[in-house]
Structure formats: C-alpha cells, structure tokens
Design an enzyme around this catalytic site. Structure first.
Site, PDB file in Angstrom:
ATOM      1  N   HIS A 188       0.752  -1.282  -0.033  1.00 11.29           N
ATOM      2  CA  HIS A 188       0.291  -0.807   0.031  1.00 11.29           C
ATOM      3  C   HIS A 188       0.834   1.073   0.027  1.00 11.29           C
ATOM      4  CE1 HIS A 188       0.687   0.434   4.920  1.00 11.29           C
ATOM      5  NE2 HIS A 188       0.539   1.248   4.439  1.00 11.29           N
ATOM      6  N   ASP A 227       0.492  -7.544   1.618  1.00 16.53           N
ATOM      7  CA  ASP A 227       1.146  -6.196   2.325  1.00 16.53           C
ATOM      8  C   ASP A 227       2.286  -5.652   1.539  1.00 16.53           C
ATOM      9  OD1 ASP A 227       0.214  -3.366   1.952  1.00 16.53           O
ATOM     10  OD2 ASP A 227       0.312  -3.677   3.952  1.00 16.53           O
ATOM     11  N   SER A 257       4.943   2.737   7.944  1.00 13.66           N
ATOM     12  CA  SER A 257       4.699   1.267   7.634  1.00 13.66           C
ATOM     13  C   SER A 257       6.127   0.783   5.951  1.00 13.66           C
ATOM     14  CB  SER A 257       3.757   1.319   6.039  1.00 13.66           C
ATOM     15  OG  SER A 257       2.241   1.763   6.739  1.00 13.66           O
TER      16      SER A 257
END
Length: 486
Positions: free
Chosen positions: A207, A237, A328
């Site tokens: 993402h 992911d 992230s």
C-alpha cells in the site's frame, strides 16, 4: 619450766586500825609442776611457808620425761605453725586469685560494655554500609536495565539499511458520470534487502508503493534516487522495489548497508524490539517497545470503489512500540539488530491505540525472495503504453459470495480487434491474475499495464463460466496502442 610460787598470806608491813592481817588458814602453797600439772594434797604440792626463811621457789629436778615432752611440744608447735602458715599462704593465694578473678570479671564486663557500645555505634555504620551496598546493587540493576534500553549502537548499525519512500500519484474520482483526477503524495519506509549486478533491492508495503506516478527513495545520507516496482503481493501487503546502481553515488554506496534478516519464529513475549521508519514523513525516527503478542490474526482490508473488502487473514507481531503513518514498510528489529518484522500502520487501522503491528519476517522472506527474481518494471510514457482492449468491473466480495463467482475483474465488454479479442476473451470472463500476479480490481490491472509497452505480451489467468461452474484458463495477450478502451 619455771615454777611460780605465790604466798597465800602476806603482810604489807603496816598496821592500822583498819588494817587486817591476812593469814592463810592453811599453809598450803600452789605449785605448778614441770609437766603442767599441779602437785600437793589432792594433786597439789603443799609447801610450808617459813617466816624469815628462804621462801624463794626452788627448782624442781628435771627428769628425762620432761625433755621428751618439750621436744614433742616443739614438734607439735612447729607442725602447727607450718600447717597454719600453709593455710595462711593458701588463704592469701585463694584471696588473691578471687580478687584477680573478680577484677577480671569486672574488666570483662567493662570490655563487654565497651564492645556493646562499639557495636551499637558501629551498627548504624554497618546498616549504612549495607544500605549503600544494597543501593549500589539497585543502581547496578538500574544500569543494566538502562543498558538494555540503550539502543544507540543497534540503531547506528541498522539505520544505513532503512530508507524513506516518497510517492506521487494521481487520485481519480468520479462524480455524476464525470471522471476527475488530482495529484497526491504519500510517504512510507523501506528496507534494503539485497543487490544484484545492476540494482539495489528494497522491500516495503504494497500500500506504500501502489499506483505511483513517481517513486523515490531517500538514503541515510539524505540523497534521493528514483525507484521502480519489481514485484508486489497485495494480499500480503508486500512489495519489492529497485533502484538502479547507476543512479546512486559512490559516497552513498559506502554509507548504506544491507539489512540482516532474523527469525521471527524465535521471538518471545516481552522481548525488547526497536522500530525504525519515516514516521509522519518527517524522516527516520526510532521507537522502542516489547513484543506484546505473537501470531495475532487480523484480516487486512482495502478500499475499492467505496466498498470495504476483506482479504486473506494473516498473522502479525503485535508490539507497543509506536507505529505511526509513515512507519509502514519500515523495520522491526530485535536487540541484535536483525529484522524480525516489516511494520505496517495500515494493520489495525484507527481502531487501536498503543498497539502496532508488523509482518513476521519468517512469513515475508519467501515472498520477498520470489518478488526479487521478477523483472523490474519501468513505467513507460503515455504514448508508448500498451492497452488490453476491455472494459471491466470489480467483483466485490459480496457479489462473489452471492453469485459464487471468483474475485477479480469482470469483463463487461471486449473491443473488437484488440489484443483481448484476438486472445479469445469474451463478456463474462473474470481476470484473476496477470503474469502470475493476483488481480482483484480494475485499478490493480491498470497499474500493472502502466509498466507494459505496446507490443509486449502478458499472460492472463481468467475464469470462464461453464455448465460445471467456473474453469481456470491462461491466455497470452499482445498489447495494442488503443488509448480509450482497455
């Protein structure tokens, strides 16, 4: 032995009216014998007093028995003297010893009193010493704890392997049948995991790097370089991106390093961990915490065409180290500086506070190695971009369950003469993968085709309906130059 004769009648030679001439009615005289006995009548020796005569006591004639008695008496006296002298000396010695003992007892008591006083005085000092030693032990424990939480050396070694990832993208919106677009930007983190002959390879979250118009990374020395997507796995992911070595200066290459992978299966609850990432897009920052939970099952979610879709349920590492937006794709490390997880702020969303999550490296490593082997896709110019020749719709999860259809892109129409038409695609087919990369939405299909030039060939995995249900099939499609219909 002498005798003592005392006359029993005497006259002082004076007479007066009151004087009385005392005369002993008897002529007895008391005589002490030489043997210590008396003689005379009834055992007394009587001696007549002769007036005017020689009244001097005479000597008694000595006998042999008198000498023996004298010797015996002398011996007895000597023995008595010796006995009494010995007893006297013994008494003196006993008294002396008694006095010495008493003096010793008194001295001992004084010494005991002094000792007790000294002990009493020393007790606070000993207590203070004990307290000081205890305090030192506590301080040493605190120092050990402090050294455990001091992560400067670990961070110094690992920071060169962590990068900031910045993305520019075009956000498309539809309103009353009209499509609008605007430019947006985002930031995240990445970890240097390898290098080949021409590229530096990094891992991040899917993402973070999906649908980029431009993708750049910033290294530890502040320099930046453009990056391209090498491979992605939306369900896990994960994504691998590449930077051309020719775009990195020699000085930067000397300062960066490749991260060391650890073993997330060996983690224990409560174990200390470190998170490094580009928090809030401000640059690399460090947070610390512990492993709060292992194998935490969570369903990752994505938003597609305003419909919330659940994907595969995966297990994650839970930690109380702060994981903020921008973290992230960053590194979760053990105290040896090994990567044991890839952090993701997306997991858990805004529903939690004080908890962060990371993809276990033991689960991610096989996927990363697979994505690293793929050919790097360079985004092509608009005029060179290849087109498939279909229009499509997303098969949302609720429709998939309602109609028992696979998830993917539903082909609603096929342009005649396009590559899709020539490959045999028809209305109703569902595209589930392109070049073995799973496709769950039209957006993902477009993103993939952005890196494909016209004239190149891609392999589609499609599900075609039949009386027996959907059947899987793979077809090869040569992309064309059509600009309006995909």
């Amino acid at each position: 032995m002498y005798e003592n004769n005392y006359p029993n009648n005497y006259n002082d030679g004076t007479q007066n009216g009151n004087d009385t001439n005392y005369r002993q009615q008897s002529n007895d005289t008391y005589h002490y014998g030489s043997g210590g006995s008396f003689s005379g009548a009834d055992g007394f020796h009587r001696e007549e007093y002769r007036p005017g005569g020689n009244n001097k006591p005479g000597r008694e004639k000595k006998s042999g028995n008198g000498v023996g008695k004298k010797v015996a008496v002398g011996v007895l006296c000597g023995l008595s003297f010796g006995i009494f002298a010995g007893l006297g000396f013994q008494a003196v010695d006993t008294a002396t010893d008694f006095l010495k003992d008493k003096a010793g007892i008194e001295q001992s008591r004084e010494e005991d009193n002094v000792s007790q006083v000294e002990q009493t005085q020393a007790q606070p000092q000993e207590d203070n010493t004990a307290k000081a030693e205890s305090s030192n032990k506590i301080d040493e424990t605190q120092m050990v704890q402090t050294s455990v939480t001091d992560v400067t050396q670990v961070v110094k070694e690992v920071m060169p392997s962590v990068v900031s990832v910045n993305k520019k993208y075009i956000e498309k919106m539809s309103f009353w049948g009209q499509e609008y677009s605007q430019e947006g930007s985002g930031s995240g983190s990445g970890i240097i995991v390898g290098q080949n002959d021409t590229e530096l390879l990094l891992v991040s979250n899917y993402h973070v790097v999906e649908s980029p118009e431009e993708l750049t990374v910033q290294f530890v020395d502040g320099t930046q370089a453009q990056a391209q997507i090498k491979g992605m796995d939306a369900d896990k992911d994960l994504a691998v991106i590449a930077v051309q070595l020719s775009d990195i200066s020699g000085d930067t290459m000397e300062q960066i390093s490749i991260a060391r992978m650890g073993n997330s299966d060996a983690l224990s609850l409560g174990e200390s961990v470190i998170a490094i990432g580009n928090a809030l897009g401000y640059g690399q920052s460090v947070t610390t915490g512990v492993v709060s939970a292992l194998d935490r099952p969570i369903a990752a979610s994505t938003v597609q065409t305003n419909v919330q879709e659940d994907t595969e349920i995966n297990t994650f590492i839970q930690t109380n180290a702060a994981i903020n937006p921008g973290n992230s794709g960053g590194a979760l490390l053990n105290m040896r500086g090994e990567v044991i997880g890839i952090t993701s702020n997306k997991i858990g969303g805004n529903a939690v506070e004080g908890m962060g999550y990371a993809i276990p490296i033991s689960d991610a490593e096989p996927i990363i190695e697979k994505l690293m082997t793929r050919e790097t896709r360079l985004k092509v110019d608009e005029e060179k971009k290849g087109y498939l020749g279909i229009t499509g719709l997303d098969v949302a999860s609720e429709y998939s369950q309602l109609y028992d259809a696979p998830r993917g892109v539903y082909v609603s129409s096929v342009t005649e003469g396009s590559g899709a038409d020539e490959a045999g695609l028809v209305r109703g087919d569902i595209i589930t993968a392109i070049d073995d990369e799973e496709i769950t939405s039209m957006t993902e299909l477009r993103d993939y085709l952005d890196y494909c030039e016209a004239g190149s060939t891609v392999t589609l995995t499609i599900m075609q309906g039949s009386p027996l249900g959907y059947q899987s099939k793979q077809v090869e499609v040569t992309l064309g130059l059509q600009n309006n219909v995909q």
